[in-house]
Write a protein that holds these residues in place. Structure first.
Motif, PDB file in Angstrom:
ATOM      1  N   THR A 183       0.878  -1.118  -0.128  1.00 48.58           N
ATOM      2  CA  THR A 183      -0.087   0.236   0.043  1.00 48.58           C
ATOM      3  C   THR A 183       0.765   1.259  -0.069  1.00 48.58           C
ATOM      4  OG1 THR A 183       0.057   0.424   2.259  1.00 48.58           O
ATOM      5  CG2 THR A 183      -1.685  -1.363   1.649  1.00 48.58           C
ATOM      6  N   ASP A 184       0.186   2.421  -0.182  1.00 50.14           N
ATOM      7  CA  ASP A 184       1.181   3.623  -0.183  1.00 50.14           C
ATOM      8  C   ASP A 184       2.006   3.778   1.128  1.00 50.14           C
ATOM      9  OD1 ASP A 184      -0.242   4.023  -2.354  1.00 50.14           O
ATOM     10  OD2 ASP A 184      -1.418   6.011  -1.480  1.00 50.14           O
ATOM     11  N   GLU A 185       1.398   3.472   2.378  1.00 46.65           N
ATOM     12  CA  GLU A 185       2.123   3.495   3.572  1.00 46.65           C
ATOM     13  C   GLU A 185       3.122   2.357   3.689  1.00 46.65           C
ATOM     14  OE1 GLU A 185      -0.949   3.334   3.255  1.00 46.65           O
ATOM     15  OE2 GLU A 185      -1.478   5.796   3.369  1.00 46.65           O
ATOM     16  N   THR A 186       2.860   1.030   3.521  1.00 41.55           N
ATOM     17  CA  THR A 186       3.592  -0.026   3.694  1.00 41.55           C
ATOM     18  C   THR A 186       4.766   0.162   2.766  1.00 41.55           C
ATOM     19  OG1 THR A 186       2.648  -1.525   2.292  1.00 41.55           O
ATOM     20  CG2 THR A 186       2.007  -1.672   4.620  1.00 41.55           C
ATOM     21  N   PHE A 187       4.799   0.669   1.511  1.00 45.31           N
ATOM     22  CA  PHE A 187       5.662   0.804   0.548  1.00 45.31           C
ATOM     23  C   PHE A 187       6.588   1.848   0.979  1.00 45.31           C
ATOM     24  CE2 PHE A 187       7.197   3.828  -2.648  1.00 45.31           C
ATOM     25  CZ  PHE A 187       8.034   2.931  -3.332  1.00 45.31           C
ATOM     26  N   ALA A 188       6.108   3.104   1.663  1.00 43.78           N
ATOM     27  CA  ALA A 188       6.783   4.067   2.166  1.00 43.78           C
ATOM     28  C   ALA A 188       7.914   3.592   3.277  1.00 43.78           C
ATOM     29  CB  ALA A 188       5.918   5.320   2.878  1.00 43.78           C
ATOM     30  N   LEU A 189       7.174   2.799   4.252  1.00 45.66           N
ATOM     31  CA  LEU A 189       8.152   2.194   5.165  1.00 45.66           C
ATOM     32  C   LEU A 189       9.251   1.253   4.791  1.00 45.66           C
ATOM     33  CD1 LEU A 189       5.912   1.811   8.569  1.00 45.66           C
ATOM     34  CD2 LEU A 189       8.122   3.177   8.026  1.00 45.66           C
ATOM     35  N   ALA A 190       8.775   0.229   3.605  1.00 46.87           N
ATOM     36  CA  ALA A 190       9.634  -0.658   3.269  1.00 46.87           C
ATOM     37  C   ALA A 190      10.790   0.011   2.688  1.00 46.87           C
ATOM     38  CB  ALA A 190       8.864  -1.734   2.670  1.00 46.87           C
ATOM     39  N   SER A 191      10.262   0.956   1.740  1.00 43.99           N
ATOM     40  CA  SER A 191      11.413   1.682   0.894  1.00 43.99           C
ATOM     41  C   SER A 191      12.445   2.471   1.790  1.00 43.99           C
ATOM     42  CB  SER A 191      10.972   2.572  -0.155  1.00 43.99           C
ATOM     43  OG  SER A 191      10.142   3.464   0.405  1.00 43.99           O
ATOM     44  N   LEU A 192      12.039   2.907   3.005  1.00 46.04           N
ATOM     45  CA  LEU A 192      12.979   3.594   3.683  1.00 46.04           C
ATOM     46  C   LEU A 192      13.822   2.590   4.739  1.00 46.04           C
ATOM     47  CD1 LEU A 192      10.563   6.355   5.458  1.00 46.04           C
ATOM     48  CD2 LEU A 192      12.466   6.636   3.819  1.00 46.04           C
ATOM     49  N   GLU A 193      13.551   1.287   4.621  1.00 47.40           N
ATOM     50  CA  GLU A 193      14.274   0.464   5.454  1.00 47.40           C
ATOM     51  C   GLU A 193      15.596   0.287   4.725  1.00 47.40           C
ATOM     52  OE1 GLU A 193      14.070  -1.388   8.150  1.00 47.40           O
ATOM     53  OE2 GLU A 193      15.802  -2.528   7.809  1.00 47.40           O
ATOM     54  N   LYS A 194      16.792   0.217   5.516  1.00 50.84           N
ATOM     55  CA  LYS A 194      18.128   0.276   5.165  1.00 50.84           C
ATOM     56  C   LYS A 194      18.734  -1.119   4.500  1.00 50.84           C
ATOM     57  CE  LYS A 194      19.955   4.515   7.061  1.00 50.84           C
ATOM     58  NZ  LYS A 194      18.856   4.882   8.199  1.00 50.84           N
ATOM     59  N   ASN A 195      18.329  -2.057   5.200  1.00 52.35           N
ATOM     60  CA  ASN A 195      18.633  -3.562   4.832  1.00 52.35           C
ATOM     61  C   ASN A 195      17.559  -4.068   3.649  1.00 52.35           C
ATOM     62  OD1 ASN A 195      20.287  -3.241   6.945  1.00 52.35           O
ATOM     63  ND2 ASN A 195      18.774  -3.877   8.291  1.00 52.35           N
ATOM     64  N   GLU A 196      18.262  -5.243   2.915  1.00 51.84           N
ATOM     65  CA  GLU A 196      17.646  -6.129   2.149  1.00 51.84           C
ATOM     66  C   GLU A 196      16.325  -6.483   2.745  1.00 51.84           C
ATOM     67  OE1 GLU A 196      19.907  -8.641  -1.402  1.00 51.84           O
ATOM     68  OE2 GLU A 196      19.957  -9.249   0.688  1.00 51.84           O
ATOM     69  N   LEU A 197      15.173  -6.561   2.172  1.00 50.34           N
ATOM     70  CA  LEU A 197      13.903  -7.008   2.741  1.00 50.34           C
ATOM     71  C   LEU A 197      13.687  -8.084   2.743  1.00 50.34           C
ATOM     72  CD1 LEU A 197      11.738  -4.024   0.943  1.00 50.34           C
ATOM     73  CD2 LEU A 197      12.540  -3.906   3.209  1.00 50.34           C
ATOM     74  N   THR A 198      13.456  -8.963   3.877  1.00 50.68           N
ATOM     75  CA  THR A 198      13.266 -10.326   4.097  1.00 50.68           C
ATOM     76  C   THR A 198      11.553 -10.686   3.860  1.00 50.68           C
ATOM     77  OG1 THR A 198      13.252 -10.430   6.258  1.00 50.68           O
ATOM     78  CG2 THR A 198      15.432 -10.862   5.265  1.00 50.68           C
ATOM     79  N   PHE A 199      11.423 -12.040   3.569  1.00 48.00           N
ATOM     80  CA  PHE A 199       9.854 -12.147   3.538  1.00 48.00           C
ATOM     81  C   PHE A 199       9.378 -12.180   4.986  1.00 48.00           C
ATOM     82  CE2 PHE A 199       6.514 -15.742   4.205  1.00 48.00           C
ATOM     83  CZ  PHE A 199       5.767 -15.181   2.939  1.00 48.00           C
ATOM     84  N   SER A 200      10.014 -12.545   6.233  1.00 48.99           N
ATOM     85  CA  SER A 200       9.628 -12.447   7.307  1.00 48.99           C
ATOM     86  C   SER A 200       9.285 -10.910   7.695  1.00 48.99           C
ATOM     87  CB  SER A 200      10.459 -12.883   8.569  1.00 48.99           C
ATOM     88  OG  SER A 200      11.160 -13.699   7.847  1.00 48.99           O
TER      89      SER A 200
END
Lengths: 100, 233
Positions: B108-125
């Motif tokens: 969503t707009d919001e989960t995307f914003a947070l995920a894209s701000l995360e510094k590390n690679e994104l894991t499934f968990s």
């Protein structure tokens, strides 16, 4: 299957497709500045087209709709939350229709 | 594995709290428009999006043809392609297709914003943790709103017709205040939509196509007038 339920299933599918296709398939970034800019403006254009002029017909009277719309514009300008803006507009329309 | 989940979950809590009142309003509006309580909840459960499901539900209430509902919802949600594309660069490259397909649902707009701000690679968990809170908030808020609506007096229900549009205004005005491009795109969108609604002969087209045409034209003009650099997107 009823009309409404079918519509909801279709909505769910066409909402999921743009979410899943790129992440499942694409490995390269979009280069076109035009497409990227276009996509970034879509939310504004959609909300504008959905709101106006339909908002004018959303209540029992044009005047109460205008009162509600102006209320929403003013509160949004001062960056009140979605819920505050919605509730205050409802209240203004409600009171307006009582006193008219 | 588990620490990634809880890290994601914590990041999603503020989103969940923010979603509750919005989906509460959705539940109210949907049931007010004649959608059954269970279907309103199912819409939030299966769509998990704001503008798209608001517009789609509005068209269902107006008895619009399914093809129109599909096109309108799709056009509104085209923006997710951009986010999904961006996230595809940030997740672990060896993530399976099944896992990718699952987390795609929660973009969503919001989960995307947070995920894209995360510094590390994104894991499934991490992504599952991030998505689960907002998903719960969205569905529970809808349920609360839908149930509340059934007990409201009739006069209040009729005044609530304005609520959806008031929320749209609240979404558009703050960014339009801060920069010129969203403001111009919004004004063009309103202008085209009004022409298609009021001009004789042209006003025969349905509301769904009016929204699609206005959206495509206004966004295209915006992209021509105000092309964005990569760092702004």
């Amino acid at each position: 299957m009823s009309y409404a339920f079918t519509a909801v299933i279709v909505m769910a599918i066409v909402t999921y497709i743009p979410r899943v296709l790129p992440i499942a398939i694409f490995r390269k970034k979009i280069k076109s500045k035009f497409i990227l800019s276009f996509l970034s403006y879509v939310p504004f254009a959609v909300l504008a087209a959905m709101t106006f002029p339909d908002i004018l017909y959303s209540t029992n009277h044009l005047s109460s709709a205008l009162a509600g719309m102006i209320t929403a514009l003013i509160l949004s300008y001062f960056e009140k939350g979605l819920m505050t803006v919605a509730l205050c507009s409802i209240l203004v329309v409600y009171l307006w229709e009582i006193f008219i | 594995m588990n620490s990634d989940f809880s890290k994601g979950f914590k990041a999603g809590v503020p989103i969940a709290l923010g979603y509750f009142p919005v989906s509460f309003t959705f539940g109210l509006i949907a049931v007010n428009g004649g959608i059954p309580v269970w279907l309103a909840i199912f819409i939030s459960f299966s769509n998990l999006t704001s503008a798209g499901q608001f517009a789609g539900t509005n068209l269902i209430i107006a008895n619009a043809p399914i093809i129109e509902i599909a096109l309108t919802t799709f056009v509104i949600n085209i923006r997710y392609m951009l986010m999904s594309l961006s996230l595809s660069q940030k997740i672990k490259s060896n993530m399976t297709l099944l896992y990718r397909s699952i987390i795609a649902f929660g973009i969503t707009d919001e989960t995307f914003a947070l995920a894209s701000l995360e510094k590390n690679e994104l894991t499934f968990s991490y992504m599952i943790g991030l998505i689960s809170g907002p998903f719960a908030g969205w569905v529970l808020g809808t349920a609360a709103g839908a149930v509340t609506c059934s007990v409201l007096p009739e006069q209040v229900q009729s005044a609530m017709g304005i609520a959806l549009y008031a929320m749209f205004i609240a979404l558009v005005v703050p960014p339009s205040k801060k920069s010129k491009a969203p403001l111009i795109v919004t004004i063009i969108g309103i202008f085209i939509s009004s022409i298609l609604k009021w001009l004789p002969y042209i006003n025969q087209i349905s509301s769904g196509f009016r929204i699609i045409i206005a959206t495509i034209v206004a966004s295209a003009i915006g992209a021509l007038l105000f092309p964005k650099g990569e760092e702004e997107l």
